[in-house]
Enzyme design. Structure first.
Site, short mmCIF file in Angstrom:
data_model
loop_
_atom_site.label_atom_id
_atom_site.label_comp_id
_atom_site.label_asym_id
_atom_site.label_seq_id
_atom_site.Cartn_x
_atom_site.Cartn_y
_atom_site.Cartn_z
CB SER A 195 -0.96 0.01 1.19
OG SER A 195 -2.00 -0.91 0.96
CG ASN B 93 -6.95 -2.04 -0.85
OD1 ASN B 93 -5.89 -1.46 -0.73
ND2 ASN B 93 -7.35 -2.96 0.01
#
Length: 384
Positions: A92, A193
């Site tokens: 991430s 996400n």
């Protein structure tokens, strides 16, 4: 990123992963002083001996000195030296790179932060309680859109079965939009996400170029990152040198598998990049120092809202603000993806940290204790 919960950071604690940290630094790596006497060396040694992470790599720049430390073994079950500053899957941390490109487009007058997503992706964002005409670009980047995360609805828990599977961004988006909104846009905060999957699609629509190309040209090269890259479609490898990464094949058998080679396409603009602890640190340093964005856009990036993961945590636009035990905060992100967890960040006074372990919390021991121990090592790197 992590498996099903992996990407959303082990529910609220491994979100710490996402919130994690990004790292910074600009000096060349060199081991400073006797590692055995260092509080940080003792801390990362304990990540191996107590938390059972196979390998740890730490990179720190502060007080004008740069230090590279390692612990453990690069291969599970046999002693293999851990490479200093080896390649890892950055997970991430990719989100911050994506956010930087969007904000560069804002600076160029090609995107507006408070414009609806519909303007740039007409008809794309629709679902139960979901309407791209009511979600702004800012809300995507700040995780206040209410969009469900596609990784919550995939079979990533059975990672052994999806390790080598290719995923197309539009299929991932369809997975997310098949589920209802978490909340009305702007009324809450939840790490998703899907927000950054859409940010990547927005970049492609506006620039008419692949998102990986835009991140490479606008961020990686501009920041001088020599060991950060977006793997091309079909590339499941990690460049050398690297320590191997490990994950659970599934939660029931507790069988551990080598996941160094995997297809990271399910990460996309939310988590596909490969990097090193020092490059992640350098990126954070260059970003916070204002070398990637004009002052106005960097200020927008650092305008935060409460991120109720841990006390004091706040989230800007692709960037976390995390309090330190010695006072102040550091800015970063961090990443979780099967096989690797990365943490780190940069402070306004010049300190930078990048740290990586070669498994997600819970692979070999208790997930909460393992995640907490990694965060404590990062804090030691900043404050020790």
């Amino acid at each position: 990123m992590q498996r099903k919960n992996a990407w959303r950071l082990r529910k609220a604690l491994v979100v710490v992963a996402a919130a994690g940290w990004a790292g910074t630094a600009v000096a060349d790596t060199a081991v400073a002083g006797p590692p055995s006497a260092s509080p940080l060396q003792r801390s990362i040694d304990s990540l191996v001996s107590e938390e059972k992470y196979p390998a740890v790599s730490a990179w720190v720049h502060k007080d004008g000195r740069t230090t590279s430390l390692v612990a453990g073994s690069a291969r599970l079950g046999r002693p293999v030296p851990v490479p200093h500053d080896g390649y890892v899957r950055a997970g991430s941390n990719t989100k911050t790179f994506t956010a930087v490109v969007v904000l560069q487009l804002v600076a160029e007058g090609r995107v507006r932060l408070d414009e609806p997503v519909e303007t740039y992706l007409p008809g794309v964002v629709r679902g139960e309680g979901i309407d791209g005409r009511r979600i702004t670009v800012r809300q995507l980047l700040q995780h206040t859109s209410g969009l469900p995360s596609y990784t919550d609805h995939m079979d990533l828990e059975e990672f052994g079965e999806v390790q080598h599977r290719f995923f197309h961004p539009h299929d991932l988006l369809a997975t997310a939009l098949a589920h209802p909104a978490e909340f009305a846009p702007g009324t809450g905060w939840k790490y998703s996400n899907t927000n950054y999957l859409l940010a990547g699609l927005l970049i492609e629509r506006v620039t008419e170029r692949p998102v990986q190309e835009q991140i490479t040209e606008r961020v990686i090269r501009k920041a001088g990152l020599r060991h950060t890259y977006w793997p091309q479609p079909g590339d499941q490898t990690l460049r050398e040198p690297h320590a191997h990464g490990y994950a659970l094949a599934d939660p029931r058998s507790r069988k551990v598998i080598d996941v160094t080679e995997m297809d990271p396409s399910w990460g996309g603009a939310a988590g596909q990049l490969i990097s090193t602890p020092s490059d992640l640190a350098r990126f954070a340093r260059v970003l916070i120092d204002g070398r990637l964005l004009p002052a106005a856009q960097l200020a927008e990036m650092r305008r935060t809202v409460d991120a109720p993961l841990m006390p004091g945590w706040r989230y800007g636009l692709g960037l976390f603000s995390v309090p330190l035990s010695c006072g102040g905060v550091y800015w970063g992100h961090g990443g979780d993806i099967d096989g690797y967890e990365t943490r780190g960040g940069a402070t306004d006074d010049g300190r930078s940290v990048g740290l990586a372990v070669t498994a997600l919390p819970g692979t070999f021991g208790d997930a909460e204790e393992g995640a907490r121990a990694v965060m404590e090592s990062v804090d030691t790197a900043f404050c020790g």
